[in-house]
Write a protein that holds these residues in place. Structure first.
Motif, PDB file in Angstrom:
ATOM      1  N   SER A 298     187.822  57.938 -10.703  1.00 18.64           N
ATOM      2  CA  SER A 298     186.369  57.826 -10.570  1.00 18.64           C
ATOM      3  C   SER A 298     185.690  57.897 -11.933  1.00 18.64           C
ATOM      4  O   SER A 298     184.778  57.126 -12.226  1.00 18.64           O
ATOM      5  CB  SER A 298     185.846  58.949  -9.662  1.00 18.64           C
ATOM      6  OG  SER A 298     184.446  58.904  -9.568  1.00 18.64           O
ATOM      7  N   ALA A 299     186.156  58.825 -12.773  1.00 26.62           N
ATOM      8  CA  ALA A 299     185.581  58.950 -14.114  1.00 26.62           C
ATOM      9  C   ALA A 299     185.848  57.700 -14.938  1.00 26.62           C
ATOM     10  O   ALA A 299     184.989  57.226 -15.687  1.00 26.62           O
ATOM     11  CB  ALA A 299     186.158  60.181 -14.813  1.00 26.62           C
ATOM     12  N   SER A 300     187.065  57.143 -14.777  1.00 25.77           N
ATOM     13  CA  SER A 300     187.418  55.921 -15.508  1.00 25.77           C
ATOM     14  C   SER A 300     186.550  54.749 -15.079  1.00 25.77           C
ATOM     15  O   SER A 300     186.067  53.976 -15.910  1.00 25.77           O
ATOM     16  CB  SER A 300     188.900  55.598 -15.288  1.00 25.77           C
ATOM     17  OG  SER A 300     189.241  54.393 -15.931  1.00 25.77           O
ATOM     18  N   ASN A 301     186.320  54.618 -13.751  1.00 26.91           N
ATOM     19  CA  ASN A 301     185.468  53.532 -13.243  1.00 26.91           C
ATOM     20  C   ASN A 301     184.044  53.684 -13.725  1.00 26.91           C
ATOM     21  O   ASN A 301     183.371  52.702 -14.081  1.00 26.91           O
ATOM     22  CB  ASN A 301     185.511  53.500 -11.719  1.00 26.91           C
ATOM     23  CG  ASN A 301     186.863  53.060 -11.188  1.00 26.91           C
ATOM     24  OD1 ASN A 301     187.599  52.359 -11.875  1.00 26.91           O
ATOM     25  ND2 ASN A 301     187.190  53.462  -9.965  1.00 26.91           N
ATOM     26  N   THR A 302     183.562  54.925 -13.738  1.00 27.97           N
ATOM     27  CA  THR A 302     182.197  55.187 -14.198  1.00 27.97           C
ATOM     28  C   THR A 302     182.039  54.813 -15.668  1.00 27.97           C
ATOM     29  O   THR A 302     181.047  54.204 -16.068  1.00 27.97           O
ATOM     30  CB  THR A 302     181.845  56.660 -14.001  1.00 27.97           C
ATOM     31  OG1 THR A 302     181.980  57.002 -12.625  1.00 27.97           O
ATOM     32  CG2 THR A 302     180.411  56.928 -14.438  1.00 27.97           C
ATOM     33  N   MET A 303     183.056  55.169 -16.479  1.00 28.23           N
ATOM     34  CA  MET A 303     183.015  54.852 -17.904  1.00 28.23           C
ATOM     35  C   MET A 303     183.052  53.335 -18.122  1.00 28.23           C
ATOM     36  O   MET A 303     182.325  52.793 -18.967  1.00 28.23           O
ATOM     37  CB  MET A 303     184.181  55.517 -18.621  1.00 28.23           C
ATOM     38  CG  MET A 303     184.157  55.362 -20.143  1.00 28.23           C
ATOM     39  SD  MET A 303     185.485  56.286 -20.946  1.00 28.23           S
ATOM     40  CE  MET A 303     185.017  57.964 -20.492  1.00 28.23           C
ATOM     41  N   THR A 304     183.896  52.641 -17.316  1.00 22.09           N
ATOM     42  CA  THR A 304     183.988  51.185 -17.424  1.00 22.09           C
ATOM     43  C   THR A 304     182.656  50.532 -17.085  1.00 22.09           C
ATOM     44  O   THR A 304     182.205  49.611 -17.773  1.00 22.09           O
ATOM     45  CB  THR A 304     185.087  50.645 -16.490  1.00 22.09           C
ATOM     46  OG1 THR A 304     186.337  51.238 -16.843  1.00 22.09           O
ATOM     47  CG2 THR A 304     185.188  49.132 -16.595  1.00 22.09           C
ATOM     48  N   GLN A 305     182.027  51.001 -16.008  1.00 22.53           N
ATOM     49  CA  GLN A 305     180.729  50.462 -15.609  1.00 22.53           C
ATOM     50  C   GLN A 305     179.677  50.720 -16.674  1.00 22.53           C
ATOM     51  O   GLN A 305     178.804  49.885 -16.914  1.00 22.53           O
ATOM     52  CB  GLN A 305     180.308  51.076 -14.272  1.00 22.53           C
ATOM     53  CG  GLN A 305     181.165  50.620 -13.101  1.00 22.53           C
ATOM     54  CD  GLN A 305     180.779  51.321 -11.807  1.00 22.53           C
ATOM     55  OE1 GLN A 305     179.894  52.176 -11.791  1.00 22.53           O
ATOM     56  NE2 GLN A 305     181.457  50.971 -10.716  1.00 22.53           N
ATOM     57  N   SER A 306     179.763  51.882 -17.321  1.00 21.25           N
ATOM     58  CA  SER A 306     178.811  52.209 -18.378  1.00 21.25           C
ATOM     59  C   SER A 306     178.980  51.261 -19.563  1.00 21.25           C
ATOM     60  O   SER A 306     177.994  50.743 -20.102  1.00 21.25           O
ATOM     61  CB  SER A 306     179.008  53.656 -18.829  1.00 21.25           C
ATOM     62  OG  SER A 306     178.160  53.959 -19.913  1.00 21.25           O
ATOM     63  N   TYR A 307     180.230  51.024 -19.976  1.00 19.75           N
ATOM     64  CA  TYR A 307     180.492  50.087 -21.070  1.00 19.75           C
ATOM     65  C   TYR A 307     180.040  48.679 -20.693  1.00 19.75           C
ATOM     66  O   TYR A 307     179.476  47.946 -21.510  1.00 19.75           O
ATOM     67  CB  TYR A 307     181.980  50.077 -21.409  1.00 19.75           C
ATOM     68  CG  TYR A 307     182.465  51.322 -22.125  1.00 19.75           C
ATOM     69  CD1 TYR A 307     181.645  51.990 -23.032  1.00 19.75           C
ATOM     70  CD2 TYR A 307     183.738  51.829 -21.898  1.00 19.75           C
ATOM     71  CE1 TYR A 307     182.079  53.129 -23.685  1.00 19.75           C
ATOM     72  CE2 TYR A 307     184.181  52.974 -22.549  1.00 19.75           C
ATOM     73  CZ  TYR A 307     183.349  53.622 -23.444  1.00 19.75           C
ATOM     74  OH  TYR A 307     183.772  54.742 -24.086  1.00 19.75           O
ATOM     75  N   ARG A 308     180.293  48.299 -19.430  1.00 19.67           N
ATOM     76  CA  ARG A 308     179.928  46.977 -18.964  1.00 19.67           C
ATOM     77  C   ARG A 308     178.411  46.792 -18.955  1.00 19.67           C
ATOM     78  O   ARG A 308     177.901  45.747 -19.371  1.00 19.67           O
ATOM     79  CB  ARG A 308     180.497  46.745 -17.561  1.00 19.67           C
ATOM     80  CG  ARG A 308     180.471  45.301 -17.102  1.00 19.67           C
ATOM     81  CD  ARG A 308     181.259  45.169 -15.819  1.00 19.67           C
ATOM     82  NE  ARG A 308     180.660  45.977 -14.753  1.00 19.67           N
ATOM     83  CZ  ARG A 308     181.287  46.326 -13.624  1.00 19.67           C
ATOM     84  NH1 ARG A 308     182.540  45.951 -13.442  1.00 19.67           N
ATOM     85  NH2 ARG A 308     180.673  47.044 -12.700  1.00 19.67           N
ATOM     86  N   ALA A 309     177.702  47.819 -18.494  1.00 19.21           N
ATOM     87  CA  ALA A 309     176.245  47.747 -18.476  1.00 19.21           C
ATOM     88  C   ALA A 309     175.684  47.664 -19.892  1.00 19.21           C
ATOM     89  O   ALA A 309     174.740  46.911 -20.153  1.00 19.21           O
ATOM     90  CB  ALA A 309     175.675  48.960 -17.744  1.00 19.21           C
ATOM     91  N   THR A 310     176.278  48.419 -20.803  1.00 12.74           N
ATOM     92  CA  THR A 310     175.835  48.375 -22.202  1.00 12.74           C
ATOM     93  C   THR A 310     176.078  46.999 -22.801  1.00 12.74           C
ATOM     94  O   THR A 310     175.224  46.453 -23.510  1.00 12.74           O
ATOM     95  CB  THR A 310     176.577  49.441 -23.027  1.00 12.74           C
ATOM     96  OG1 THR A 310     176.345  50.734 -22.463  1.00 12.74           O
ATOM     97  CG2 THR A 310     176.096  49.431 -24.469  1.00 12.74           C
ATOM     98  N   THR A 311     177.246  46.418 -22.511  1.00 13.50           N
ATOM     99  CA  THR A 311     177.563  45.077 -23.014  1.00 13.50           C
ATOM    100  C   THR A 311     176.580  44.055 -22.466  1.00 13.50           C
ATOM    101  O   THR A 311     176.122  43.159 -23.189  1.00 13.50           O
ATOM    102  CB  THR A 311     178.997  44.683 -22.615  1.00 13.50           C
ATOM    103  OG1 THR A 311     179.910  45.665 -23.098  1.00 13.50           O
ATOM    104  CG2 THR A 311     179.363  43.328 -23.184  1.00 13.50           C
ATOM    105  N   TYR A 312     176.245  44.177 -21.179  1.00 13.79           N
ATOM    106  CA  TYR A 312     175.297  43.243 -20.568  1.00 13.79           C
ATOM    107  C   TYR A 312     173.927  43.354 -21.236  1.00 13.79           C
ATOM    108  O   TYR A 312     173.279  42.335 -21.507  1.00 13.79           O
ATOM    109  CB  TYR A 312     175.168  43.537 -19.072  1.00 13.79           C
ATOM    110  CG  TYR A 312     174.201  42.630 -18.361  1.00 13.79           C
ATOM    111  CD1 TYR A 312     174.570  41.350 -17.969  1.00 13.79           C
ATOM    112  CD2 TYR A 312     172.890  43.045 -18.096  1.00 13.79           C
ATOM    113  CE1 TYR A 312     173.670  40.508 -17.335  1.00 13.79           C
ATOM    114  CE2 TYR A 312     171.991  42.203 -17.468  1.00 13.79           C
ATOM    115  CZ  TYR A 312     172.393  40.934 -17.081  1.00 13.79           C
ATOM    116  OH  TYR A 312     171.504  40.104 -16.469  1.00 13.79           O
ATOM    117  N   GLN A 313     173.481  44.580 -21.509  1.00 14.11           N
ATOM    118  CA  GLN A 313     172.192  44.772 -22.168  1.00 14.11           C
ATOM    119  C   GLN A 313     172.181  44.169 -23.571  1.00 14.11           C
ATOM    120  O   GLN A 313     171.174  43.611 -24.009  1.00 14.11           O
ATOM    121  CB  GLN A 313     171.855  46.259 -22.232  1.00 14.11           C
ATOM    122  CG  GLN A 313     171.551  46.876 -20.868  1.00 14.11           C
ATOM    123  CD  GLN A 313     171.332  48.370 -20.938  1.00 14.11           C
ATOM    124  OE1 GLN A 313     171.481  48.976 -21.999  1.00 14.11           O
ATOM    125  NE2 GLN A 313     170.981  48.972 -19.815  1.00 14.11           N
TER     126      GLN A 313
END
Length: 324
Positions: free
Chosen positions: A10-25
């Motif tokens: 869960s922590a890994s998925n959350t971190m991945t989503q955070s990186y992905r959201a940052t990349t999208y921004q």
């Protein structure tokens, strides 16, 4: 043992989503851009423009021979950056609001099929072809010049142009078909009238088509001209028809541009009125309006002036005597 693993996943998925959201921004967000996002966007814009300039100069044989190594290294570096950019855009596209209801795989497939993604794919096509075929990357100059189309990522005004073309496609197609009909008829007539006098230029309908197109579009190179009186009369009629007919698609597009801008402004005005129905615009409502203005290509200054204008109208007290 299961619960710690779930927590780690869960922590890994959350971190991945955070990186992905940052990349999208950083790559796709055009409202409230951070300094880093602006630097990345400007750098990519400069890289695209520099690539096209390099391609233009490389087409000159003297420059190509003198700076062969430099051109090759720059091309490889550019292709590497564009490949990384393309991969990141495909990876983070699931963060877009229009793909929120889709699974990550379906969202990425839909994005890959979009026009913008296809343009990005074209820009790295030389590199992909070079992996499977023994070709000279410098021979694919046309594909490399098409990297200018990548600027659609950064200049949203292109979207208005594409939208106008799509909406007026049937009308423009009809006007173009009429032009084709008249060009063909004019070429046939000139072949019949001028063919015997000037067989080298009007000896067939195919040869006459060049004169017909040049005359119909009012370009008038003057390399091929009729010499008989009837031929000159037909040429005069074709030129007069061409003046109005060639300008028709331009008039259609101009009218549609004005209508498109008016419709977008009215759409934004309607949303602002709804947001001000309770007397003020909340933070969430304001953010939605900013995103709508960005999608509609409304200038930020015009957007702020519109909000201020509607606030004045909304807060203006009515006269107790006349009710105005």
């Amino acid at each position: 043992m299961t619960e710690p693993k779930l927590a780690v996943n869960s922590a890994s998925n959350t971190m991945t989503q955070s990186y992905r959201a940052t990349t999208y921004q950083l790559l796709e967000e055009h409202t409230n851009m951070t300094l880093i996002a602006k630097i990345i966007n400007i750098s990519l814009i400069m890289l695209i423009i520099t690539n096209v300039i390099a391609t233009i100069f490389e087409s000159e044989s003297s420059y190509h021979q003198q700076y062969l190594v430099e051109f090759t290294v720059f091309e490889l570096i550019s292709l590497t950056i564009f490949c990384i950019e393309y991969g990141l855009r495909v990876w983070c596209c699931v963060e877009a609001k229009k793909y929120q209801n889709l699974s990550p795989s379906k969202a990425r497939i839909k994005y890959i099929r979009s026009g913008v993604a296809l343009i990005d794919l074209i820009t790295i096509l030389p590199f992909i072809l070079a992996l499977f075929f023994n070709i000279d990357l410098r021979s694919l100059r046309l594909i490399r010049v098409l990297r200018l189309l990548k600027l659609t990522h950064y200049f949203k005004g292109f979207n208005i142009f594409i939208s106008v073309i799509a909406k007026e496609l049937k009308s423009i197609t009809a006007a173009m078909l009429v032009m084709v009909f008249i060009i063909t008829i004019a070429a046939s007539l000139m072949h019949i009238i001028e063919g015997r006098v000037q067989p080298e230029t009007f000896g067939s309908i195919l040869k006459s088509l060049w004169w017909s197109v040049v005359t119909m579009t009012t370009v008038g190179y003057g390399d091929v001209v009729p010499v008989t009186p009837i031929g000159k009369l037909i040429a005069t009629i074709i030129m007069l028809i061409g003046v109005g007919l060639v300008a028709l698609p331009a008039g259609m597009l101009a009218a549609r541009f004005g209508e498109e801008l008016r419709e977008r402004k009215e759409d934004l005005d309607s949303k602002i009125k709804q947001a001000l129905a309770d007397g003020y615009i909340g933070q969430e409502e304001y953010q939605e309006l900013v995103e709508l203005a960005d999608r509609l290509e409304i200038d930020p200054e015009d957007f702020q002036r519109t909000i201020a204008q509607f606030k004045r109208i909304n807060n203006h007290e009515k006269c107790p005597h006349c009710g105005k």
